[in-house]
Design an enzyme around this catalytic site. Structure first.
Site, PDB file in Angstrom:
ATOM      1  N   SER A 141      85.365  39.479  44.740  1.00 53.73           N
ATOM      2  CA  SER A 141      85.928  40.675  44.668  1.00 53.73           C
ATOM      3  C   SER A 141      87.236  40.956  44.180  1.00 53.73           C
ATOM      4  O   SER A 141      87.412  39.449  44.160  1.00 53.73           O
ATOM      5  CB  SER A 141      85.783  40.591  46.462  1.00 53.73           C
ATOM      6  OG  SER A 141      87.054  41.587  46.826  1.00 53.73           O
ATOM      7  N   TYR A 154      86.982  36.488  54.885  1.00 47.50           N
ATOM      8  CA  TYR A 154      86.219  37.087  54.091  1.00 47.50           C
ATOM      9  C   TYR A 154      87.216  36.397  52.553  1.00 47.50           C
ATOM     10  O   TYR A 154      86.702  36.366  51.665  1.00 47.50           O
ATOM     11  CB  TYR A 154      86.245  38.827  53.981  1.00 47.50           C
ATOM     12  CG  TYR A 154      86.146  39.389  52.566  1.00 47.50           C
ATOM     13  CD1 TYR A 154      84.716  39.368  52.812  1.00 47.50           C
ATOM     14  CD2 TYR A 154      86.390  40.121  51.338  1.00 47.50           C
ATOM     15  CE1 TYR A 154      83.952  40.333  51.303  1.00 47.50           C
ATOM     16  CE2 TYR A 154      86.473  41.164  50.868  1.00 47.50           C
ATOM     17  CZ  TYR A 154      85.191  40.424  50.055  1.00 47.50           C
ATOM     18  OH  TYR A 154      84.183  41.107  49.202  1.00 47.50           O
TER      19      TYR A 154
HETATM   20  N1  LIG Z   1      79.319  46.055  47.646  1.00 50.41           N
HETATM   21  C1  LIG Z   1      80.910  45.386  47.863  1.00 50.41           C
HETATM   22  O1  LIG Z   1      81.548  46.479  47.403  1.00 50.41           O
HETATM   23  C2  LIG Z   1      81.525  44.615  46.159  1.00 50.41           C
HETATM   24  C3  LIG Z   1      82.675  44.205  46.251  1.00 50.41           C
HETATM   25  C4  LIG Z   1      82.577  42.672  45.481  1.00 50.41           C
HETATM   26  C5  LIG Z   1      82.391  41.867  45.477  1.00 50.41           C
HETATM   27  N2  LIG Z   1      81.249  42.334  46.473  1.00 50.41           N
HETATM   28  C6  LIG Z   1      80.492  41.094  46.356  1.00 50.41           C
HETATM   29  O2  LIG Z   1      79.070  40.868  45.625  1.00 50.41           O
HETATM   30  C7  LIG Z   1      78.556  40.068  46.550  1.00 50.41           C
HETATM   31  C8  LIG Z   1      77.188  41.254  46.250  1.00 50.41           C
HETATM   32  O3  LIG Z   1      77.666  42.189  47.762  1.00 50.41           O
HETATM   33  P1  LIG Z   1      76.682  43.136  48.100  1.00 50.41           P
HETATM   34  O4  LIG Z   1      77.321  44.233  47.290  1.00 50.41           O
HETATM   35  O5  LIG Z   1      75.678  43.333  46.859  1.00 50.41           O
HETATM   36  O6  LIG Z   1      75.298  43.470  48.797  1.00 50.41           O
HETATM   37  P2  LIG Z   1      74.579  42.951  49.707  1.00 50.41           P
HETATM   38  O7  LIG Z   1      74.048  44.439  48.756  1.00 50.41           O
HETATM   39  O8  LIG Z   1      74.340  43.018  51.387  1.00 50.41           O
HETATM   40  O9  LIG Z   1      73.947  41.763  48.402  1.00 50.41           O
HETATM   41  C9  LIG Z   1      74.349  41.058  49.438  1.00 50.41           C
HETATM   42  C10 LIG Z   1      73.106  39.431  49.031  1.00 50.41           C
HETATM   43  O10 LIG Z   1      73.104  38.239  49.115  1.00 50.41           O
HETATM   44  C11 LIG Z   1      72.232  37.719  49.475  1.00 50.41           C
HETATM   45  N3  LIG Z   1      72.417  36.640  50.803  1.00 50.41           N
HETATM   46  C12 LIG Z   1      73.077  36.604  51.588  1.00 50.41           C
HETATM   47  N4  LIG Z   1      73.434  35.151  52.433  1.00 50.41           N
HETATM   48  C13 LIG Z   1      72.700  34.768  51.474  1.00 50.41           C
HETATM   49  C14 LIG Z   1      71.744  33.520  52.121  1.00 50.41           C
HETATM   50  N5  LIG Z   1      72.055  32.089  53.198  1.00 50.41           N
HETATM   51  N6  LIG Z   1      71.663  32.855  51.663  1.00 50.41           N
HETATM   52  C15 LIG Z   1      70.571  33.446  50.527  1.00 50.41           C
HETATM   53  N7  LIG Z   1      71.217  34.760  49.800  1.00 50.41           N
HETATM   54  C16 LIG Z   1      72.085  35.487  50.852  1.00 50.41           C
HETATM   55  C17 LIG Z   1      71.618  38.419  50.449  1.00 50.41           C
HETATM   56  O11 LIG Z   1      70.250  37.934  50.246  1.00 50.41           O
HETATM   57  P3  LIG Z   1      68.802  37.731  51.931  1.00 50.41           P
HETATM   58  O12 LIG Z   1      69.973  38.863  53.065  1.00 50.41           O
HETATM   59  O13 LIG Z   1      67.871  38.615  51.542  1.00 50.41           O
HETATM   60  O14 LIG Z   1      68.913  36.528  52.020  1.00 50.41           O
HETATM   61  C18 LIG Z   1      71.816  39.647  49.212  1.00 50.41           C
HETATM   62  O15 LIG Z   1      70.944  39.905  48.317  1.00 50.41           O
HETATM   63  C19 LIG Z   1      79.220  39.341  47.728  1.00 50.41           C
HETATM   64  O16 LIG Z   1      79.271  38.088  47.100  1.00 50.41           O
HETATM   65  C20 LIG Z   1      80.157  40.602  48.096  1.00 50.41           C
HETATM   66  O17 LIG Z   1      81.185  40.027  47.927  1.00 50.41           O
HETATM   67  C21 LIG Z   1      80.929  43.214  47.022  1.00 50.41           C
END
Ligand SMILES: NC(=O)c1ccc[n+]([C@@H]2O[C@H](COP(=O)([O-])OP(=O)(O)OC[C@H]3O[C@@H](n4cnc5c(N)ncnc54)[C@H](OP(=O)(O)O)[C@@H]3O)[C@@H](O)[C@H]2O)c1
Length: 263
Positions: A141, A154
């Site tokens: 992020s 975070y």
């Molecule tokens: N959304 C935003 O605004 C944003 C902005 C910048 C960066 N990001 C980053 O992008 C990444 C993905 O986020 P997202 O927004 O796509 O969120 P999301 O929809 O909640 O997806 C998170 C993914 O990570 C997986 N995950 C989490 N813990 C895990 C574990 N212990 N083992 C295996 N898989 C795991 C989840 O799958 P399961 O729960 O099925 O395991 C899910 O597929 C994160 O690191 C987040 O910080 C997000």
């Protein structure tokens, strides 16, 4: 990198940015290997990809469990082969202050994304090194360039992703394996619903930065791999803030605090 006919491992592929990235890679002719914990969600993403004529396999695994990742990694190498692309995207974590965070939760926050990325890289890097080719992209992020109130664990974990990326790139300087740092502003995904109380803490300053869809984030990720870019910050307005923070850290920090969460 030409993506057609290649193999890509995508972590966190059951939801949000990871699922969108896997779908887009599959559209480009890449065979995608989907990793996350929730088997039903992985099956859904895989099913969509297969319906559209793509190639996908799902391997349910908790990426924070080093032994489980090593086991799944060996299965993937044996059944599918070494990945050409590794997207380290899995991550979670509520936005909390130190006082609000039970120490066990602080460990979990570091475990995904950081240890998840470490474990997946540890599992696949030897096979990539043996071929001396491939690309690793780490998703983080814009929190990995600055700090704001109410999200200490975070932010620390996203800085860890940035540090990991820089260190890994330096380790691999003598190889033909590329490493991308991919940092996004807010992306519309289930993240904030799954990490309640976090969205409310996004500093008001970030309202100037457009929110991306998961598909837009995925398009930028895929482009970064195709072009083998070192560092990508999206959307462009977020990149402007990162640059401003470099030259005027005090000013931007004050704005983030002033428009940020207040206890
Ligand atoms: N959304 C935003 O605004 C944003 C902005 C910048 C960066 N990001 C980053 O992008 C990444 C993905 O986020 P997202 O927004 O796509 O969120 P999301 O929809 O909640 O997806 C998170 C993914 O990570 C997986 N995950 C989490 N813990 C895990 C574990 N212990 N083992 C295996 N898989 C795991 C989840 O799958 P399961 O729960 O099925 O395991 C899910 O597929 C994160 O690191 C987040 O910080 C997000």
């Amino acid at each position: 990198m030409e993506l057609s006919g290649k193999i890509a491992v995508v972590t966190g592929a059951s939801s949000g940015i990871g699922a969108a990235t896997a779908r887009l890679l599959a559209q480009k002719g890449t065979r995608v290997v989907l990793l996350a914990r929730r088997e039903d969600k992985l099956a859904q993403v895989r099913g969509d990809i297969l319906t559209q004529g793509g190639q996908a396999d799902g391997y349910p695994v908790d990426l924070t469990n080093a032994a489980a990742v090593a086991f799944v990694g060996r299965s993937i190498l044996a059944e599918i082969g070494p990945p050409d692309v590794l997207i380290n995207n899995a991550g979670a974590g509520r936005w909390l202050t130190v006082a609000e965070t039970p120490p066990e939760e602080a460990v979990q926050m570091m475990a995904a994304p950081y240890f998840a990325a470490f474990n997946a890289t540890h599992a696949f890097l030897p096979a990539m090194l043996a071929r001396n080719s491939g690309h690793i992209l780490n998703v983080t992020s814009v929190a990995s360039y600055a700090g704001w109130p109410g999200a200490t664990g975070y932010i620390a974990a996203r800085w860890a992703m940035r540090g990991f990326t820089l260190g890994l790139r330096a380790d691999l300087h003598h190889t033909r394996i590329g490493v991308t740092l991919f940092a996004a502003g807010k992306v519309e995904t289930p993240y904030f619903a799954r990490n309640p109380g976090s969205e409310e803490r996004i500093p008001g300053l970030s309202r100037i930065v457009p929110t991306l869809s998961a598909a837009q984030a995925a398009a930028a990720i895929v482009r970064a791999v195709q072009r083998e870019q070192r560092e990508v910050i999206v959307p462009p307005m977020a990149a402007v803030f990162v640059q401003l923070h470099k030259f005027l850290p005090g000013v931007i920090d004050r704005l983030l605090i002033r428009t940020g969460w207040q206890e």
